[in-house]
Design an enzyme around this catalytic site. Sequence first.
Site, PDB file in Angstrom:
ATOM      1  N   CYS A  15      47.774 -12.424  80.707  1.00 57.23           N
ATOM      2  CA  CYS A  15      48.919 -12.599  79.956  1.00 57.23           C
ATOM      3  C   CYS A  15      50.151 -13.209  80.464  1.00 57.23           C
ATOM      4  O   CYS A  15      51.290 -13.334  79.977  1.00 57.23           O
ATOM      5  CB  CYS A  15      48.972 -11.066  79.774  1.00 57.23           C
ATOM      6  SG  CYS A  15      47.875 -10.337  78.558  1.00 57.23           S
ATOM      7  N   HIS A 136      35.305 -19.266  67.063  1.00 51.75           N
ATOM      8  CA  HIS A 136      35.154 -20.886  67.055  1.00 51.75           C
ATOM      9  C   HIS A 136      35.657 -21.398  68.519  1.00 51.75           C
ATOM     10  O   HIS A 136      36.256 -20.726  69.532  1.00 51.75           O
ATOM     11  CB  HIS A 136      36.669 -21.115  66.224  1.00 51.75           C
ATOM     12  CG  HIS A 136      37.016 -22.664  65.992  1.00 51.75           C
ATOM     13  ND1 HIS A 136      36.146 -23.455  65.421  1.00 51.75           N
ATOM     14  CD2 HIS A 136      38.020 -23.254  66.492  1.00 51.75           C
ATOM     15  CE1 HIS A 136      36.709 -24.721  65.431  1.00 51.75           C
ATOM     16  NE2 HIS A 136      37.808 -24.744  66.068  1.00 51.75           N
TER      17      HIS A 136
END
Length: 345
Positions: A15, A136
């Site tokens: 993060c 994806h």
Amino acid sequence: MDLKQIQKLNNCGGCAAKLSSSLLKEIVSSIPKFDDKNLIVGFDSSDDGAVYKIDDNTAIIQTLDFFPPIVPNPYIFGQIAAANSVSDVYAMGGKVLSALNIVCFNEEEDPSILAAILKGGAEKIKESGGVLCGGHSINDDGIKYGLSVNGLVHPDKILYNNRCKIGDKIILTKPLGVGIVNIAHLAGQRAATKQGYEAALKSMTTLNKYAFELAVKYNINAMTDVTGFGFLGHLYEMIGGDYSIKVDAKSVVYIKDALNCAEEFLITAGGQKNRESLEYKVNFDSGITEALKEIFYDPQTSGGLLISADKKDANKLMKELSALDLESSVVGEVVKREEHGIIVI
């Protein structure tokens, strides 16, 4: 994926790879708003996920998260990324429904690395109670992984991040310091011990599901999770116009190694971005050390929940949270508005 690669990424893995909150707010302000009565929470707020109302009893939470590797073990990296991705659903008060993988991977890399990442992610989605449906992928020089996650929540039971009430107790459900400890360990610094690193891994791979399921049994007025903007950054997003949050620095739990590292100036680049964004928004007592401030600014990957609990319920909730593997702490309280949004004493 080896240690050298991780060390090249260690200032922007996990993060910590987020853009700064000040930059994001400037960019988002230029995006046209969407007028839809069923959009309960959109991008124009600083909440954890989007919420779209389907009917009077059902709303969908939508969120996504992905980032570069933060640890050298691809399986554990997959676990951390998935635990982090589903966290926003819990922070909004919802139940995880489904998830899709998002993958950037170099086709010239060993495919077993990607297989391990995806296995780690899938196992955490299964643990959350959700279903992994596909995803994806693109061919890219750097490895990045995360998920798009859908959750369900009753429209009347959404937990917003900025609806604290004066008198509420603020509870943090995981120790701080995982960013500092992880980077110092990967750099081979003695201040980050094996035990400290293992504590950081345990924190990052633990779902917020368990703390959330205990919290919603009580009167909770607001909730968010601690990720790239650090403890103080996400705490600041909980501030409403008519109240401030007073933090008791001595009550905030953190991994011991994090303080040792910060005292030796082993700190994160992401922490410095957070410091710059919050410079005039936080007031520290003179006794708060710079090392402790670094822990409070440190970007957390798959960090804990910040819960604004009614003061009548806070002790009962803490008693239940104490049975979990990770230590929770009452870190402060909501007070009448003062000059600064956050006061650290």
